[in-house]
Design a protein around this motif. Structure first.
Motif, short mmCIF file in Angstrom:
data_model
loop_
_atom_site.label_atom_id
_atom_site.label_comp_id
_atom_site.label_asym_id
_atom_site.label_seq_id
_atom_site.Cartn_x
_atom_site.Cartn_y
_atom_site.Cartn_z
N ARG A 1 4.50 14.27 -1.15
CA ARG A 1 3.38 13.46 -0.68
C ARG A 1 3.73 12.90 0.68
N GLU A 2 2.71 12.75 1.52
CA GLU A 2 2.88 12.13 2.84
C GLU A 2 2.13 10.80 2.85
N THR A 3 2.82 9.74 3.28
CA THR A 3 2.15 8.46 3.41
C THR A 3 2.25 7.95 4.84
N TYR A 4 1.34 7.05 5.18
CA TYR A 4 1.10 6.69 6.58
C TYR A 4 2.11 5.70 7.15
N GLY A 5 2.66 4.83 6.32
CA GLY A 5 3.58 3.83 6.86
C GLY A 5 2.85 2.79 7.70
N HIS A 6 3.43 2.46 8.86
CA HIS A 6 2.85 1.48 9.79
C HIS A 6 2.63 0.12 9.11
N SER A 7 3.66 -0.36 8.41
CA SER A 7 3.58 -1.69 7.81
C SER A 7 3.26 -2.73 8.88
N LEU A 8 2.43 -3.73 8.51
CA LEU A 8 1.95 -4.71 9.48
C LEU A 8 2.03 -6.13 8.92
N ILE A 9 2.28 -7.06 9.80
CA ILE A 9 2.05 -8.49 9.55
C ILE A 9 1.08 -8.95 10.63
N ILE A 10 -0.02 -9.56 10.21
CA ILE A 10 -1.12 -9.90 11.12
C ILE A 10 -1.41 -11.40 10.98
N ASP A 11 -1.68 -12.06 12.10
CA ASP A 11 -1.92 -13.50 12.04
C ASP A 11 -3.40 -13.80 11.83
N PRO A 12 -3.78 -15.07 11.64
CA PRO A 12 -5.18 -15.41 11.31
C PRO A 12 -6.19 -15.10 12.41
N ALA B 1 0.81 -1.21 0.00
CA ALA B 1 0.00 0.00 0.00
C ALA B 1 0.84 1.26 0.00
N ALA B 2 0.15 2.37 -0.31
CA ALA B 2 0.70 3.72 -0.16
C ALA B 2 -0.41 4.59 0.42
N PHE B 3 -0.87 4.25 1.62
CA PHE B 3 -2.01 4.90 2.26
C PHE B 3 -1.69 6.36 2.61
N LEU B 4 -2.66 7.23 2.41
CA LEU B 4 -2.54 8.60 2.87
C LEU B 4 -2.56 8.62 4.40
N VAL B 5 -2.04 9.69 4.98
CA VAL B 5 -2.00 9.78 6.44
C VAL B 5 -3.41 9.85 7.03
N LYS B 6 -4.28 10.67 6.44
CA LYS B 6 -5.63 10.85 6.99
C LYS B 6 -6.42 9.55 7.00
N THR B 7 -6.42 8.84 5.90
CA THR B 7 -7.16 7.58 5.84
C THR B 7 -6.43 6.48 6.60
N GLY B 8 -5.11 6.55 6.64
CA GLY B 8 -4.34 5.57 7.40
C GLY B 8 -4.65 5.62 8.88
N GLU B 9 -4.68 6.82 9.42
CA GLU B 9 -4.98 6.97 10.85
C GLU B 9 -6.36 6.44 11.18
N ALA B 10 -7.30 6.61 10.27
CA ALA B 10 -8.68 6.21 10.54
C ALA B 10 -8.95 4.73 10.24
N HIS B 11 -8.35 4.19 9.19
CA HIS B 11 -8.84 2.92 8.64
C HIS B 11 -7.81 1.81 8.45
N TRP B 12 -6.53 2.12 8.39
CA TRP B 12 -5.51 1.16 7.96
C TRP B 12 -5.52 -0.12 8.79
N GLU B 13 -5.25 -0.02 10.08
CA GLU B 13 -5.12 -1.23 10.87
C GLU B 13 -6.44 -1.98 11.01
N ILE B 14 -7.52 -1.26 11.18
CA ILE B 14 -8.80 -1.94 11.40
C ILE B 14 -9.22 -2.73 10.15
N LEU B 15 -8.97 -2.19 8.96
CA LEU B 15 -9.31 -2.92 7.75
C LEU B 15 -8.42 -4.15 7.57
N LEU B 16 -7.13 -4.00 7.83
CA LEU B 16 -6.22 -5.13 7.67
C LEU B 16 -6.53 -6.25 8.65
#
Length: 276
Positions: A222-233, A179-194
């Motif tokens: 451009r500013e991107t959110y980062g916060h790369s994640l690996i999530i288990d099942p 991904a290359a998530f924007l900061v605004k949408t990343g703060e709101a949605h990134w982790e919860i969607l993943l």
């Protein structure tokens, strides 16, 4: 078939220059292999080229571009699979936001073309339109690495659960969401969607992201959110990069964990598709 797969998610701050990005990828690969020996390395969306001036023409790549040969040499050097989250790639005369897989033998395979293009208008921000340059991809795709079945998606795809329901029915072991998530949408949605995608599919999710302030060589930022994640099942975060800057996170995917979650909540026997 392997019982485990060691994976790395690499976070980048890519720019609008392929050579600069290749150098960053080399440095981050070296960092990853100082920490461990990942069998599979996931790079983010736009890893080789990130458009930083909206509306600017994108010079697409073909698989014969020398950048891919450089990366194929790295895959052979480290005996690892390299997954390029996305690059602007010409296929059959059309430009796609496309993933590629490079094998440990140096073979280069275009794999998945982004189905849902990012055409949005956030309040108070300039509009962004991927469809002004890219064609929509048409189909999901699976890749296999040492017996692990891995479904592919890219960034904005994460919001469309119907794509992932197809991967769930195929019982994938992991899903890639570069991904290359924007900061605004990343703060709101990134982790919860993943985490939702991991939970509903009972699979690992590997989400390598762009993160930081991108300064274009030809102007534009451009500013991107980062916060790369690996999530288990189960939906547990097992690897993350908390900063908004280049970095590496490494985790081990295991069949034992996948089977444990699916045994406790056997969703595949309960899934019903709507009629009509």
């Amino acid at each position: 078939m392997s019982a485990e797969l060691v994976v790395a998610a690499i976070q980048m701050t890519s720019v609008d220059d392929v050579a600069t990005n290749i150098t960053q990828m080399e440095e981050l690969l070296e960092e990853a292999f100082r920490k461990a020996s990942p069998r599979f390395v996931s790079f983010p969306e736009n890893c080789l080229y990130l458009r930083l001036k909206e509306g600017e023409k994108i010079e697409g790549l073909t698989v014969s571009h020398p950048a891919f040969a450089q990366l194929a040499d790295l895959a052979k050097k480290y005996n690892t699979y390299l997954h390029l989250g996305s690059v602007p790639l010409y296929l059959e005369g059309h430009l796609y936001n496309s993933s590629l897989l490079i094998t440990p033998e140096g073979e280069i395979h275009p794999t998945y073309q982004k189905m849902h293009l990012f055409d949005i208008q956030l309040d108070g921000q300039a509009p962004l339109r991927e469809s002004d340059v890219f064609r929509h991809g048409q189909t999901p795709n699976l890749i296999e690495v040492d017996g692990f079945k891995i479904g592919e998606a890219i960034c904005y795809d994460v919001r469309f659960a119907e794509l992932f329901s197809q991967y769930a029915r195929q019982e994938v072991d992991a899903i890639l969401l570069p991904a290359a998530f924007l900061v605004k949408t990343g703060e709101a949605h990134w982790e919860i969607l993943l985490r939702a995608r991991a939970i509903e599919n009972q699979s690992y999710v590997i989400a390598a992201a762009q993160g930081g302030t991108h300064q274009g060589l030809r102007g534009g930022t451009r500013e991107t959110y980062g916060h790369s994640l690996i999530i288990d099942p189960w939906g547990t975060v097992v690897g993350q990069i908390e900063k908004r800057a280049p970095g590496v996170t490494i985790s081990k995917l295991t069949r034992e964990r996948i089977e444990s979650v699916r045994r406790q909540i056997p969703m595949k026997f309960h899934r019903r598709l709507p009629v009509g």
